[in-house]
Design a protein around this motif. Structure first.
Motif, PDB file in Angstrom:
ATOM      1  N   GLY A 149       3.972 -24.875  -7.789  1.00  0.00           N
ATOM      2  CA  GLY A 149       3.366 -23.788  -7.093  1.00  0.00           C
ATOM      3  C   GLY A 149       2.914 -22.638  -7.754  1.00  0.00           C
ATOM      4  O   GLY A 149       2.551 -22.589  -9.075  1.00  0.00           O
ATOM      5  N   THR A 150       2.654 -21.631  -6.999  1.00  0.00           N
ATOM      6  CA  THR A 150       2.044 -20.446  -7.653  1.00  0.00           C
ATOM      7  C   THR A 150       2.631 -19.278  -7.183  1.00  0.00           C
ATOM      8  O   THR A 150       3.477 -19.145  -6.346  1.00  0.00           O
ATOM      9  N   ARG A 151       2.955 -18.221  -8.115  1.00  0.00           N
ATOM     10  CA  ARG A 151       3.350 -17.048  -8.007  1.00  0.00           C
ATOM     11  C   ARG A 151       2.694 -15.869  -8.590  1.00  0.00           C
ATOM     12  O   ARG A 151       1.765 -15.759  -9.159  1.00  0.00           O
ATOM     13  N   SER A 152       3.180 -14.622  -8.250  1.00  0.00           N
ATOM     14  CA  SER A 152       2.281 -13.380  -8.734  1.00  0.00           C
ATOM     15  C   SER A 152       3.442 -12.421  -9.332  1.00  0.00           C
ATOM     16  O   SER A 152       4.478 -12.437  -9.182  1.00  0.00           O
ATOM     17  N   SER A 153       2.904 -11.615 -10.495  1.00  0.00           N
ATOM     18  CA  SER A 153       3.640 -10.695 -10.924  1.00  0.00           C
ATOM     19  C   SER A 153       2.810  -9.279 -10.699  1.00  0.00           C
ATOM     20  O   SER A 153       1.575  -9.432 -10.647  1.00  0.00           O
ATOM     21  N   VAL A 154       3.412  -8.190 -10.422  1.00  0.00           N
ATOM     22  CA  VAL A 154       2.821  -6.932 -10.071  1.00  0.00           C
ATOM     23  C   VAL A 154       3.064  -5.876 -11.363  1.00  0.00           C
ATOM     24  O   VAL A 154       4.159  -5.897 -11.952  1.00  0.00           O
ATOM     25  N   ARG A 155       2.062  -5.389 -11.897  1.00  0.00           N
ATOM     26  CA  ARG A 155       2.110  -4.719 -12.907  1.00  0.00           C
ATOM     27  C   ARG A 155       1.272  -3.212 -12.664  1.00  0.00           C
ATOM     28  O   ARG A 155       0.297  -3.093 -11.988  1.00  0.00           O
ATOM     29  N   HIS A 156       2.027  -2.059 -12.632  1.00  0.00           N
ATOM     30  CA  HIS A 156       1.445  -0.685 -12.381  1.00  0.00           C
ATOM     31  C   HIS A 156       0.570  -0.201 -13.722  1.00  0.00           C
ATOM     32  O   HIS A 156       1.015  -0.328 -14.798  1.00  0.00           O
ATOM     33  N   GLY A 157      -0.633   0.441 -13.304  1.00  0.00           N
ATOM     34  CA  GLY A 157      -1.538   0.903 -14.343  1.00  0.00           C
ATOM     35  C   GLY A 157      -1.519   2.430 -14.409  1.00  0.00           C
ATOM     36  O   GLY A 157      -0.258   2.800 -14.149  1.00  0.00           O
ATOM     37  N   GLY A 158      -2.654   2.940 -15.072  1.00  0.00           N
ATOM     38  CA  GLY A 158      -2.593   4.377 -14.912  1.00  0.00           C
ATOM     39  C   GLY A 158      -3.056   5.161 -13.721  1.00  0.00           C
ATOM     40  O   GLY A 158      -3.212   4.503 -12.568  1.00  0.00           O
ATOM     41  N   ALA A 159      -2.678   6.546 -13.749  1.00  0.00           N
ATOM     42  CA  ALA A 159      -2.850   7.162 -12.547  1.00  0.00           C
ATOM     43  C   ALA A 159      -4.548   7.567 -12.289  1.00  0.00           C
ATOM     44  O   ALA A 159      -5.211   7.412 -13.163  1.00  0.00           O
ATOM     45  N   LEU A 160      -4.604   7.611 -10.945  1.00  0.00           N
ATOM     46  CA  LEU A 160      -5.971   7.918 -10.731  1.00  0.00           C
ATOM     47  C   LEU A 160      -6.147   9.321 -10.261  1.00  0.00           C
ATOM     48  O   LEU A 160      -5.366  10.100  -9.913  1.00  0.00           O
ATOM     49  N   ALA A 161      -7.489   9.938 -10.597  1.00  0.00           N
ATOM     50  CA  ALA A 161      -7.459  11.313 -10.418  1.00  0.00           C
ATOM     51  C   ALA A 161      -7.959  11.615  -8.753  1.00  0.00           C
ATOM     52  O   ALA A 161      -7.571  12.760  -8.415  1.00  0.00           O
ATOM     53  N   ALA A 162      -8.181  10.677  -8.064  1.00  0.00           N
ATOM     54  CA  ALA A 162      -8.570  10.793  -6.441  1.00  0.00           C
ATOM     55  C   ALA A 162      -6.990  11.137  -5.858  1.00  0.00           C
ATOM     56  O   ALA A 162      -5.817  10.582  -6.073  1.00  0.00           O
ATOM     57  N   PRO A 163      -7.009  11.673  -4.808  1.00  0.00           N
ATOM     58  CA  PRO A 163      -5.718  11.816  -4.081  1.00  0.00           C
ATOM     59  C   PRO A 163      -5.558  10.654  -3.215  1.00  0.00           C
ATOM     60  O   PRO A 163      -6.278   9.733  -3.003  1.00  0.00           O
ATOM     61  N   CYS A 164      -4.258  10.409  -2.657  1.00  0.00           N
ATOM     62  CA  CYS A 164      -4.052   9.043  -2.021  1.00  0.00           C
ATOM     63  C   CYS A 164      -4.625   9.190  -0.628  1.00  0.00           C
ATOM     64  O   CYS A 164      -4.855  10.326  -0.006  1.00  0.00           O
ATOM     65  N   PRO A 165      -5.333   7.973   0.101  1.00  0.00           N
ATOM     66  CA  PRO A 165      -6.034   8.078   1.096  1.00  0.00           C
ATOM     67  C   PRO A 165      -5.169   8.218   2.578  1.00  0.00           C
ATOM     68  O   PRO A 165      -5.560   8.781   3.404  1.00  0.00           O
ATOM     69  N   GLY A 166      -3.870   8.103   1.945  1.00  0.00           N
ATOM     70  CA  GLY A 166      -2.864   7.881   3.142  1.00  0.00           C
ATOM     71  C   GLY A 166      -2.239   9.565   3.354  1.00  0.00           C
ATOM     72  O   GLY A 166      -2.309  10.071   4.405  1.00  0.00           O
ATOM     73  N   CYS A 167      -1.653   9.938   2.238  1.00  0.00           N
ATOM     74  CA  CYS A 167      -0.839  11.125   2.274  1.00  0.00           C
ATOM     75  C   CYS A 167      -1.611  12.444   1.628  1.00  0.00           C
ATOM     76  O   CYS A 167      -1.228  13.445   1.671  1.00  0.00           O
ATOM     77  N   GLN A 168      -2.594  12.019   1.253  1.00  0.00           N
ATOM     78  CA  GLN A 168      -3.388  13.146   0.363  1.00  0.00           C
ATOM     79  C   GLN A 168      -2.831  13.833  -0.885  1.00  0.00           C
ATOM     80  O   GLN A 168      -3.584  14.660  -1.206  1.00  0.00           O
ATOM     81  N   ARG A 169      -1.944  13.158  -1.291  1.00  0.00           N
ATOM     82  CA  ARG A 169      -1.046  13.789  -2.446  1.00  0.00           C
ATOM     83  C   ARG A 169      -1.767  13.191  -3.578  1.00  0.00           C
ATOM     84  O   ARG A 169      -2.236  11.997  -3.591  1.00  0.00           O
ATOM     85  N   PRO A 170      -1.709  13.871  -4.833  1.00  0.00           N
ATOM     86  CA  PRO A 170      -2.147  13.383  -6.138  1.00  0.00           C
ATOM     87  C   PRO A 170      -1.418  12.378  -7.026  1.00  0.00           C
ATOM     88  O   PRO A 170      -0.825  12.412  -7.913  1.00  0.00           O
ATOM     89  N   THR A 171      -0.831  11.447  -6.301  1.00  0.00           N
ATOM     90  CA  THR A 171       0.172  10.415  -6.696  1.00  0.00           C
ATOM     91  C   THR A 171      -0.438   8.806  -6.590  1.00  0.00           C
ATOM     92  O   THR A 171       0.486   8.263  -6.570  1.00  0.00           O
ATOM     93  N   LEU A 172      -1.797   8.707  -6.677  1.00  0.00           N
ATOM     94  CA  LEU A 172      -2.398   7.468  -6.511  1.00  0.00           C
ATOM     95  C   LEU A 172      -2.320   6.884  -7.979  1.00  0.00           C
ATOM     96  O   LEU A 172      -2.634   7.556  -8.895  1.00  0.00           O
ATOM     97  N   ARG A 173      -2.031   5.487  -8.030  1.00  0.00           N
ATOM     98  CA  ARG A 173      -1.940   4.790  -9.308  1.00  0.00           C
ATOM     99  C   ARG A 173      -2.559   3.327  -8.944  1.00  0.00           C
ATOM    100  O   ARG A 173      -2.701   2.886  -8.018  1.00  0.00           O
ATOM    101  N   SER A 174      -2.825   3.096 -10.104  1.00  0.00           N
ATOM    102  CA  SER A 174      -3.560   1.587 -10.021  1.00  0.00           C
ATOM    103  C   SER A 174      -2.459   0.509 -10.059  1.00  0.00           C
ATOM    104  O   SER A 174      -1.366   0.728 -10.735  1.00  0.00           O
TER     105      SER A 174
END
Length: 218
Positions: free
Chosen positions: A5-30
């Motif tokens: 079958g197929t599965r997925s792994s999730v990896r987090h990358g670097g931070a983005l300069a833009a604010p979060c579209p949801g809470c507007q805090r500067p805690t957005l990451r890729s």
């Protein structure tokens, strides 16, 4: 049954300069997902993946086409920090090692067979495909166990067993289980071959030395 079958792994990358579209805090990451094919739950082959954004505070997330156009270039930069896990190739690596081992083992067996065919002795056991050498052959059971009963400088005489087998492996099993060690097992007729004929049969995969006289089965 093969489980795959197929599965997925999730990896987090670097931070983005833009604010979060949801809470507007500067805690957005890729974030990137890496898909892979697994066989018996062993990661075997990378197949693809996707990129997105995620807020580390409110966990708001968007993937692929959901990402605002103004974040696309920033995401491409930040997502580059996340790379595919090396263990996604674990199954591929294991398969390559298995193929290499089988190749080396097969090469060793062929060399050993040829050395024994160069110096046959009475009592050697062969497994032989009778298709090209018998007048009438059951195509579903062409393999036979034969033992060497006479050797001279030019020719080798073999005595055939009375039982036929569907494959070389089944004939080999009869040798491994010592079913082909008794005189009563044989009596299917005698054949005489030149030594070069035996080597030719071996090269065409029609013959294998199943057991050297006085040794355990291969």
């Amino acid at each position: 049954m093969i489980l795959f079958g197929t599965r997925s792994s999730v990896r987090h990358g670097g931070a983005l300069a833009a604010p979060c579209p949801g809470c507007q805090r500067p805690t957005l990451r890729s974030v990137r997902t890496f898909d892979y094919l697994h066989v018996y739950f062993v990661p075997t082959l990378p197949t693809g993946g996707s990129a997105g954004i995620e807020c580390s505070e409110c966990l708001h997330a968007r993937m692929d086409d959901e990402i605002p156009a103004e974040l696309a270039s920033d995401l491409e930069r930040a997502a580059g920090d996340a790379s595919r896990p090396r263990w996604h190739w674990a199954g591929t690596l294991l398969a390559c090692l298995l193929v290499a081992w089988l190749s080396m083992n097969g090469s060793h067996e062929r060399e050993l067979d040829l050395a024994r065919l160069e110096a046959p002795v009475v009592g050697d056991l062969y497994v032989v495909d009778t298709t090209e050498h018998a007048e009438s052959v059951d195509p579903t059971h062409p393999w036979v166990v034969a033992r060497v009963i006479a050797v001279d400088d030019a020719e080798v005489q073999i005595e055939l067993g009375q039982w036929l087998y569907p494959s070389r492996w089944d004939a080999q099993k009869a040798v491994n289980k010592r079913a082909a060690t008794e005189d009563a097992y044989f009596g299917g007729g005698n054949w005489v071959f030149r030594r070069d004929e035996l080597r030719g049969m071996h090269s065409r995969m029609e013959l294998r030395v199943a057991q050297r006289a006085g040794e355990d089965a291969a």
